[in-house]
Design an enzyme around this catalytic site. Structure first.
Site, mmCIF file in Angstrom:
data_model
loop_
_atom_site.group_PDB
_atom_site.id
_atom_site.type_symbol
_atom_site.label_atom_id
_atom_site.label_comp_id
_atom_site.label_asym_id
_atom_site.label_seq_id
_atom_site.Cartn_x
_atom_site.Cartn_y
_atom_site.Cartn_z
ATOM 1 N N TRP A 99 0.826 -0.676 0.288
ATOM 2 C CA TRP A 99 0.094 -0.113 -0.187
ATOM 3 C C TRP A 99 1.229 1.461 -0.046
ATOM 4 C CZ3 TRP A 99 -4.215 -1.396 -1.989
ATOM 5 C CH2 TRP A 99 -5.079 -2.527 -1.549
ATOM 6 N N ASP A 166 -1.964 5.886 6.588
ATOM 7 C CA ASP A 166 -2.834 5.811 6.262
ATOM 8 C C ASP A 166 -2.882 4.648 7.518
ATOM 9 O OD1 ASP A 166 -4.360 3.249 5.201
ATOM 10 O OD2 ASP A 166 -2.937 2.632 3.423
ATOM 11 N N LYS A 190 -11.911 -2.547 6.820
ATOM 12 C CA LYS A 190 -10.879 -3.500 7.974
ATOM 13 C C LYS A 190 -10.954 -2.970 8.908
ATOM 14 C CE LYS A 190 -8.645 -4.088 4.062
ATOM 15 N NZ LYS A 190 -7.703 -2.983 3.443
HETATM 16 C C1 LIG Z 1 -6.754 -2.572 2.328
HETATM 17 C C2 LIG Z 1 -5.488 -1.133 2.849
HETATM 18 C C3 LIG Z 1 -6.009 -0.080 0.673
HETATM 19 C C4 LIG Z 1 -6.847 0.332 0.298
HETATM 20 O O1 LIG Z 1 -8.205 0.368 0.797
HETATM 21 P P1 LIG Z 1 -9.330 0.559 -0.520
HETATM 22 O O2 LIG Z 1 -9.863 1.262 0.391
HETATM 23 O O3 LIG Z 1 -9.671 -0.812 -1.303
HETATM 24 O O4 LIG Z 1 -9.041 1.568 -1.581
HETATM 25 C C5 LIG Z 1 -4.732 0.950 2.065
HETATM 26 N N1 LIG Z 1 -4.198 0.751 2.847
HETATM 27 C C6 LIG Z 1 -4.353 0.254 3.721
HETATM 28 C C7 LIG Z 1 -3.371 0.041 4.600
HETATM 29 C C8 LIG Z 1 -5.564 -1.622 3.612
HETATM 30 O O5 LIG Z 1 -5.304 -2.019 4.333
#
Ligand SMILES: *Cc1c(COP(=O)(O)O)cnc(C)c1O
Length: 357
Positions: A99, A166, A190
């Site tokens: 990511w 993030d 998540k």
């Molecule tokens: C799943 C995830 C993403 C991507 O998320 P989307 O909503 O599918 O774009 C980005 N960063 C992390 C740390 C993730 O676990």
């Protein structure tokens, strides 16, 4: 048989969230209409957004001067919105996984990117330390929990420049010192809600500093000034997020969550250490994620990987297969995962060990 949901995302949600969402799908807020067919500008739905924002602020103790907005496009859209809105000349990034790599790729379209540290040399199995953040960077971007590799930054870092994080897969898993961050963002799927909504916590005074013109929809200030109602927001995921936030508050908030998350993760990592069949993929204990516990078959037992996966599935353990870039297994222990499910997984690992001895 009871199913235990270890999927990495979309992933387990509290029963409370699912049940209240089902109810609202039939009759939302006593309107006699489904949540799916009401105006996002109805006073009943505006109240949902307001309460969700208020609970974000309360649960995370967000100080004055920050906004909370709900957007579409996933966390992945933030990979470009962040540099679009913040990157004037140069930004610093920490590369701790897939990511982070994707975020770096987008940022490079907007200016110079300095990757100050990376764990790519060891398939991202550690958190880099001892790097230097350039003082002339517009911001420093980190991924606090690396969902795929199972590493996590468990402290709030000190950064000489605005810190952007993030937190897609560890938001609300522990108390955080929001004042150390300029932006915290994440996809909801998540630890919070079904896919479709992205939260952004943003310090208002970091905006308006870049020269370029920014398309309306990609501009944070658009959504801040319209309180997430510039266009139609993802109504259902926001409603579900509110239910999870209420559940979190009921559970005692993020401090209590952290205690439970530590107990859950320790239980599983301890078993991985003890069980001769398995090995953790992250060597340093302090780098191990509490949210995504990654492990593989130990040396000499590699041939049992598929057999263990089938065995676990037969015992109701769902979603344990590791990401293709790591292999092995990944047990995601998000907030909604009960301690009892981790105990059940440990019991299955012990049963399998006894079969092979
Ligand atoms: C799943 C995830 C993403 C991507 O998320 P989307 O909503 O599918 O774009 C980005 N960063 C992390 C740390 C993730 O676990």
């Amino acid at each position: 048989m009871k199913k235990h949901n270890f999927y990495a995302g979309p992933s387990i949600l509290p029963d409370y969230t699912i049940e209240n969402t089902i109810e609202a799908l039939k009759d939302f807020a006593g309107m006699g209409l489904s949540l799916l067919e009401i105006s996002h500008r109805s006073k009943q739905f505006v109240a949902v957004v307001d309460e969700a924002v208020a609970l974000f602020k309360e649960l995370l103790q967000i100080p004055e001067g920050y906004s909370v907005i709900f957007l579409g496009g996933g966390a992945s859209l933030q990979f470009c919105m962040i540099p679009y809105n913040l990157l004037g000349k140069k930004a610093a990034y920490l590369n701790t996984g897939e990511w982070a790599t994707k975020a770096i790729k987008e940022a490079k379209m907007f200016g110079e990117v300095s990757v100050v540290g990376s764990s790519e040399d060891k398939n991202f199995n550690y958190i880099p330390r001892g790097y230097e953040i350039p003082a002339d960077a517009d911001y420093f971007h980190i991924t606090t929990n690396n969902t795929i590799y199972g590493t996590e930054i468990l402290e709030d870092l000190d950064s000489p420049v605005p810190l952007v994080a993030d937190m897609s897969s560890d938001i609300f898993s522990r108390p955080i010192d929001i004042s150390k961050y300029a932006i915290i963002y994440g996809g909801a799927q998540k630890n919070l809600a079904p896919a479709g909504v992205t939260f952004v916590i943003i310090k208002n005074d970091i905006l308006g500093k870049v020269e370029r013109s920014i398309p309306t929809m990609l501009k944070y200030s658009t959504h801040i000034s319209k309180e997430s109602m510039f266009n139609t927001p993802p109504v259902l995921p926001i409603f579900a997020a509110l239910q999870t936030l209420k559940w979190l508050k009921n559970m005692g908030g993020v401090a209590e969550m952290e205690k439970i998350n530590i107990r859950k993760a320790s239980l599983l990592y301890d078993e991985i250490e003890r069980n001769s069949l398995f090995k953790a993929t992250i060597p340093a204990k302090e780098d191990r994620s509490r949210m995504n516990v990654c492990f593989v078959m130990n040396e000499g037992f590699e041939q049992f990987e598929k057999e263990f996966n089938d065995f676990a599935t037969e015992h109701g353990m769902i979603g344990l297969k590791g990401h293709r870039s790591v292999g092995g297994f990944r047990a995601s222990l998000y907030n909604a995962m009960p301690y009892e499910s981790v105990e059940a997984l440990v019991a299955v690992m012990q049963k399998f060990e006894n079969l092979k001895k």
